[in-house]
Design an enzyme around this catalytic site. Structure first.
Site, PDB file in Angstrom:
ATOM      1  N   LYS A 190     -27.080 -29.446  38.742  1.00  0.00           N
ATOM      2  CA  LYS A 190     -28.183 -30.116  38.059  1.00  0.00           C
ATOM      3  C   LYS A 190     -29.507 -29.696  38.681  1.00  0.00           C
ATOM      4  O   LYS A 190     -29.649 -29.684  39.898  1.00  0.00           O
ATOM      5  CB  LYS A 190     -28.018 -31.640  38.167  1.00  0.00           C
ATOM      6  CG  LYS A 190     -29.101 -32.435  37.463  1.00  0.00           C
ATOM      7  CD  LYS A 190     -28.810 -33.931  37.515  1.00  0.00           C
ATOM      8  CE  LYS A 190     -29.098 -34.517  38.871  1.00  0.00           C
ATOM      9  NZ  LYS A 190     -28.959 -35.993  38.886  1.00  0.00           N
ATOM     10  N   ARG A 192     -33.599 -30.670  38.600  1.00  0.00           N
ATOM     11  CA  ARG A 192     -34.568 -31.673  38.159  1.00  0.00           C
ATOM     12  C   ARG A 192     -35.978 -31.194  38.472  1.00  0.00           C
ATOM     13  O   ARG A 192     -36.270 -30.792  39.601  1.00  0.00           O
ATOM     14  CB  ARG A 192     -34.319 -33.021  38.853  1.00  0.00           C
ATOM     15  CG  ARG A 192     -35.224 -34.149  38.355  1.00  0.00           C
ATOM     16  CD  ARG A 192     -35.136 -35.375  39.250  1.00  0.00           C
ATOM     17  NE  ARG A 192     -33.800 -35.932  39.307  1.00  0.00           N
ATOM     18  CZ  ARG A 192     -33.362 -36.867  38.476  1.00  0.00           C
ATOM     19  NH1 ARG A 192     -34.164 -37.336  37.534  1.00  0.00           N
ATOM     20  NH2 ARG A 192     -32.135 -37.345  38.605  1.00  0.00           N
TER      21      ARG A 192
END
Length: 302
Positions: A190, A192
């Site tokens: 992930k 961000r």
């Protein structure tokens, strides 16, 4: 002086009652009044106990619950020498480091507050990071909910199962659950954006989820965006059913509805949340409290 006693807020009262029953301790709640301007006023009866155990999460409204537990410890400290604060959800634990200039690592502030009001020991449940743990100067025990989650999931009797973490931060959690359930695990990558908050998921080995039932595991689900994004990726790669397991289901802004709408079968959590399956954490929290209380009792007797 009487036996040890447990105090809780209303939201944690069921957990507190279950643990008090195991110990044969008295269990009480404090009176709370909220003024028109939002201020909290706490009233607690006189306490006579060797050790006071306070069970009280710092969940939304986070700032209000923080000031309540700090005020409660401050008042009880006048009456009892030793206080154990059991905080299943430690608010601000995600604010454990500085990413952009001028940011405050707020968990450090909480550490100073608990130290200042005189708490003897802290017990938390799946605090967000080891770095957050290191910010505390008072003794702190971090309890893992993974064994309780594994026990619950095993009762689902899912075939062709794979454990998935939505990001690298949860890799160890997914690995432990996979070991307990004797199955495979996969960690998504992930990214961000620290300014916009936008999340992008990329991963290798997604072919491994084809025709598999998924346990998507995380520690905290707040907005649900990470879970929803992960679900989309997993569905695109032809998995079977997706079950979400987490320790702390905060679920703000209709997050539960959005997660279910994205294709998740069930949300399974230790939190008491409407529409979610409930994992019993009383046994693991009882064991942790017992260990801490025994150590404090030993100190009192020296």
């Amino acid at each position: 002086m009487n036996n040890n006693i447990i105090i809780s807020n209303e939201e944690s009262s069921q957990l507190a009652l279950e643990i008090a029953k195991k110990f044969s301790y008295d269990c009480i709640t404090y009176k709370l009044k909220i003024f028109a301007d939002g201020e909290s006023k706490i009233t607690i009866r006189k306490i006579e106990a060797k050790i006071v155990i306070i069970i009280h999460s710092i969940n939304p409204p986070v700032d209000s619950n923080l000031i309540r537990i700090i005020s409660l410890i401050y008042e009880i400290k006048k009456q009892s020498e030793l206080i154990v604060a059991v905080i299943p959800y430690m608010g601000y634990s995600r604010q454990d480091r500085v990413f952009l200039p001028g940011e405050v690592a707020t968990i450090e502030v909480l550490s100073k507050l608990f130290e200042a009001v005189g708490v003897s020991a802290l017990i938390v449940l799946d605090i967000h990071s080891n770095l957050a743990l290191k910010k505390f100067n008072v003794p702190i025990t971090n309890v893992s909910a993974v064994p309780a989650i594994a026990k619950y999931v095993s009762k689902l009797k899912l075939q062709d199962l794979i454990i998935v973490s939505p990001d690298f931060g949860g890799n160890d959690r997914a690995k432990l659950l996979s070991q307990l359930l004797k199955t495979e695990y996969l960690t998504l990558k992930k990214q961000r954006d620290r300014t916009t908050g936008e999340i992008t998921i990329i991963s290798d080995n997604l072919c491994n989820v084809h025709n598999k039932n998924i346990i998507l595991i995380d520690d905290i689900i707040s907005t649900g965006n990470s879970i929803i994004n992960a679900t989309k990726i997993l569905k695109k790669n032809k998995c079977k059913k997706i079950f979400v397991c987490c320790t702390h289901a905060i679920l703000v802004n209709d997050a539960r509805k959005k997660i279910i709408k994205s294709g998740v079968e069930k949300i399974i959590t230790t939190s008491t949340k409407e529409g979610c399956e409930k994992i019993d954490i009383a046994p693991i929290m009882y064991t942790a409290i017992k260990n801490v209380v025994n150590k404090l009792d030993f100190k009192l007797q020296r």
